[in-house]
Design a protein around this motif. Sequence first.
Motif: not given
Length: 473
Positions: A7, A10-13, A77, A109, A136-140
């Motif tokens: 998993r 993300t960029w925010d994390e 991602g 970003k 990646p910006l979304e969970r993958i």
Amino acid sequence: MSSNTVRNTTWDELKVGDEASVERTATAQDFYLFAHVTGNVNPANLPGNEDKQPSAPSMWIGSLISAALGNRLPGPGTLYRVQNLTFHKRVRLGDKVIASVRCTEKLEKPLATFETRVTSVDGDLLAEGRAEVEVPLERIEADTNALPELILDEHDHFGKLVARAAQLPALPTAVVSPDDHNSLGGAVLSAQKGLIVPILIGERAAIEKAAAELDADISGYRLIEVDGHRAAAAKAVELINTGEARAIMKGNIHSDELLGQVVKRDGGLRTSRRISHTFVMDVPTLDHLLFISDAAINIAPDLVTKVDITQNAIDLAIACGVKQPRVGVLSAVETVNVNIPSTLDAAILSKMADRGQIRGGIVDGPLAMDNAIDTEAARTKGITSLVAGKAEILVVPNLEAGNMLAKELTFVGRAEAAGLVLGAKAPVMLTSRADNDRARLASAALAQFYDYWRTNGRPFEGDADVVVAKAAE
């Protein structure tokens, strides 16, 4: 999330200072696969060349950083923008290395930069650099087992077989009707490798024409001129009976014509055994040779014939150096079923081996193909056996099953096939026009080992036997 799932972050994390690593041992498979994918066949990076410890391609080392970024941090991602690398030391075959990444800066970003390093397990710096990636910006999530399986030619059994057989004195061999370039080419190649001394039998003009097409010099070989394939086969059998030859190689002649002379009652090569054919397969996924019998001679063998088929195959395996061959007698199922006659034959053959009526191997059956050859399949079905999952010899119910099995392994499983006719006074190589050079050489090597075993009562064991064998010439 299962153990096979990765998993992303993300960029925010993502935080500056986050780090991750992957470990990898440099294997021959890695180097071969890298060469196939890139087309880079630099000998310095490939096993089997003069450099016994090839160095890993530098970009293979760099690809480990890509794996750390793509699988660990940020993970699935992630896309590259920039990667620079400096290489400090070489990675050798068998070295274990660690590729690590550490986030050094979050840019606009979705960009971020990473310090990238590859070190040995002892901490030596092998490579370092800087990467800039799109995070990646979304969970993958990704499944690490999603890739299709690859079959690599990990084991070169035939190459080793031929090299070992070449230590023996060349085997005087009657080559029957080698009047096309394929059959003559196989005989000439086997002679050049020191496996046989060919005695060419057939129509001189046709043989010389084939030699001209091959641009092969056959002036040093004995050539016996006879008219017709049947007469050539009869002459080959005669040479065996007079001791002038010790093996027969099939040329451009139909198998039935050749075998008809071998099995004839008066002047043939019959023994107390029923003759049978054994395919010897070099299968890419197996760490041992696989023997399959009978797939070429006995169409629908009865129990008595299967006893000889099994014993012949065991004898050949022993001659090739297998100390106590494991024999799986095949059927459609692994349980005795009175409605499937081959299961009854298999059970009887197994018991006959227990009682010493079949000697030299461990015989078990009935076994289905899956649990004869695959340990996990045998375990799943609860089969307790010294053979199940580890069979080195497969005895098939009939010629059709054996022929299909051998050809499926050859043309679907990318196995290489050689073979020998057994149970006669001398080994007979039934080479096919479809056989490549390695198959022809391997068949000649089988004849060498089988002849040595018949003559000496034990298998050829290598260098220690060479002096004795040459002294007996």
